[in-house]
Design a protein around this motif. Sequence first.
Motif, PDB file in Angstrom:
ATOM      1  N   PHE A  28      24.823 -99.256  26.887  1.00  0.00           N
ATOM      2  CA  PHE A  28      23.862 -99.450  27.974  1.00  0.00           C
ATOM      3  C   PHE A  28      24.527-100.109  29.181  1.00  0.00           C
ATOM      4  O   PHE A  28      24.233 -99.764  30.337  1.00  0.00           O
ATOM      5  N   LEU A  32      24.923 -98.455  32.940  1.00  0.00           N
ATOM      6  CA  LEU A  32      24.427 -99.074  34.171  1.00  0.00           C
ATOM      7  C   LEU A  32      25.529 -99.234  35.206  1.00  0.00           C
ATOM      8  O   LEU A  32      25.269 -99.187  36.415  1.00  0.00           O
ATOM      9  N   PHE A  40      20.154 -91.263  29.068  1.00  0.00           N
ATOM     10  CA  PHE A  40      19.736 -92.464  28.351  1.00  0.00           C
ATOM     11  C   PHE A  40      19.300 -92.149  26.921  1.00  0.00           C
ATOM     12  O   PHE A  40      19.326 -93.034  26.058  1.00  0.00           O
ATOM     13  N   VAL A 101      10.617 -96.550  27.135  1.00  0.00           N
ATOM     14  CA  VAL A 101      11.692 -97.060  27.993  1.00  0.00           C
ATOM     15  C   VAL A 101      12.652 -95.944  28.366  1.00  0.00           C
ATOM     16  O   VAL A 101      13.062 -95.807  29.530  1.00  0.00           O
ATOM     17  N   CYS A 102      13.019 -95.123  27.405  1.00  0.00           N
ATOM     18  CA  CYS A 102      13.927 -94.000  27.676  1.00  0.00           C
ATOM     19  C   CYS A 102      13.311 -93.028  28.684  1.00  0.00           C
ATOM     20  O   CYS A 102      13.977 -92.579  29.622  1.00  0.00           O
ATOM     21  N   LYS A 104      11.001 -93.676  30.844  1.00  0.00           N
ATOM     22  CA  LYS A 104      10.890 -94.349  32.143  1.00  0.00           C
ATOM     23  C   LYS A 104      12.228 -94.323  32.888  1.00  0.00           C
ATOM     24  O   LYS A 104      12.286 -94.058  34.102  1.00  0.00           O
ATOM     25  N   LEU A 105      13.312 -94.593  32.183  1.00  0.00           N
ATOM     26  CA  LEU A 105      14.625 -94.610  32.813  1.00  0.00           C
ATOM     27  C   LEU A 105      15.056 -93.216  33.254  1.00  0.00           C
ATOM     28  O   LEU A 105      15.796 -93.068  34.238  1.00  0.00           O
ATOM     29  N   GLU A 106      14.610 -92.191  32.541  1.00  0.00           N
ATOM     30  CA  GLU A 106      15.001 -90.828  32.882  1.00  0.00           C
ATOM     31  C   GLU A 106      14.122 -90.215  33.961  1.00  0.00           C
ATOM     32  O   GLU A 106      14.614 -89.549  34.874  1.00  0.00           O
ATOM     33  N   ASN A 108      11.103 -91.964  35.463  1.00  0.00           N
ATOM     34  CA  ASN A 108      10.456 -92.938  36.348  1.00  0.00           C
ATOM     35  C   ASN A 108       9.022 -92.525  36.697  1.00  0.00           C
ATOM     36  O   ASN A 108       8.575 -92.626  37.838  1.00  0.00           O
ATOM     37  N   TRP A 112       6.026-100.015  34.431  1.00  0.00           N
ATOM     38  CA  TRP A 112       6.661-100.800  33.382  1.00  0.00           C
ATOM     39  C   TRP A 112       5.635-101.558  32.543  1.00  0.00           C
ATOM     40  O   TRP A 112       5.862-101.817  31.355  1.00  0.00           O
TER      41      TRP A 112
END
Length: 339
Positions: A28, A32, A40, A101-102, A104-106, A108, A112
Amino acid sequence: MNLQTLFQDFNPSKFVVHTCLLVFTALFAIRLDNYVTWSFWCVFAPIWIWKVLVILGATVGSYVWWRYPHFRLDCEAYIHYKSMLISLALHLILLMFELLVCDKLESNRHLWILVFIPLIFISIVSIAVCIWAVKHDRSFELELFCAVNVLQFIFLALRLDGFISWSWEVVFVPLWIVMCLSLVGVLYTIIFAAILLRTPEVNAQQRRSSFKSALGYTFLVIPILIFQVLLANKLDGEIRLSYTAVVSPLFISFTTLILMSFSAKGGNRWWFGMRKDFCAFVLGACPLLQEYANIAYHSERRSNGVELQQQNEKSDPANVKKADLLKPVLPIISIEMPD
């Protein structure tokens, strides 16, 4: 080296969890820092492995539980099995959080605060789980971590969504409090170990155990505190360090946890339907290892004949006269070289 002694207190569950977290933290951080451009979903691969092992272990354990009813005659077995089901339920909810979370990171495409809802729910439920674990003498490390950090999870979600504009040092206030209490515990273990080292009535094993505990908790808590300070300064823009450098203290903590898993004992005996300690299960499943487990290797210096004689003379002075009487008398012959 004694193989059986090495693994008789081994806790495989903690070893797998901490190893997966160590690898995930490294992946991770480099993601970043854009050292790699992996998805992710690939970065979270160690987390998926962890969850697959949990689900597979609980499935096999449940099959053995229902397939062989005579295993349920022991009242202790029911507590172990119920503990496994509770742990499975918490891990499934935690898996939901990790999937969100995955995503969201991919993509958006979520807030959150919605992503953190499963984690907040786990934190609330973990309070009741901790009480149940204390009553039945079960371990509850993950549950305790979630229970004491429920306010921290809420602050993180609100700060990431921009609902609050506090600095990250203020956002981490709940975690600062937890770390201060942990430092007090570390200081207590150090003082306790120092007292035992200076107490002649305490045996060597207790001294060694207290010293190892103090050393282990020191290398566990101090790096986490350093990581938290570096992360807060990094997010506030006060320092210019890569995320890999920021999380580097965590590698020390995870390595310490991995080493401590070899003396953690405990563990649920119904994972994968083992019904016994990990060491006994492995030796029973692999009879070939029993031969090596019953052999202990010691490295020691062998004494030659002169050293043995000196040791015997020191132990029994009467042997000195006997040895002199038995010594052969060799004549000294002078040999002159001709001119």
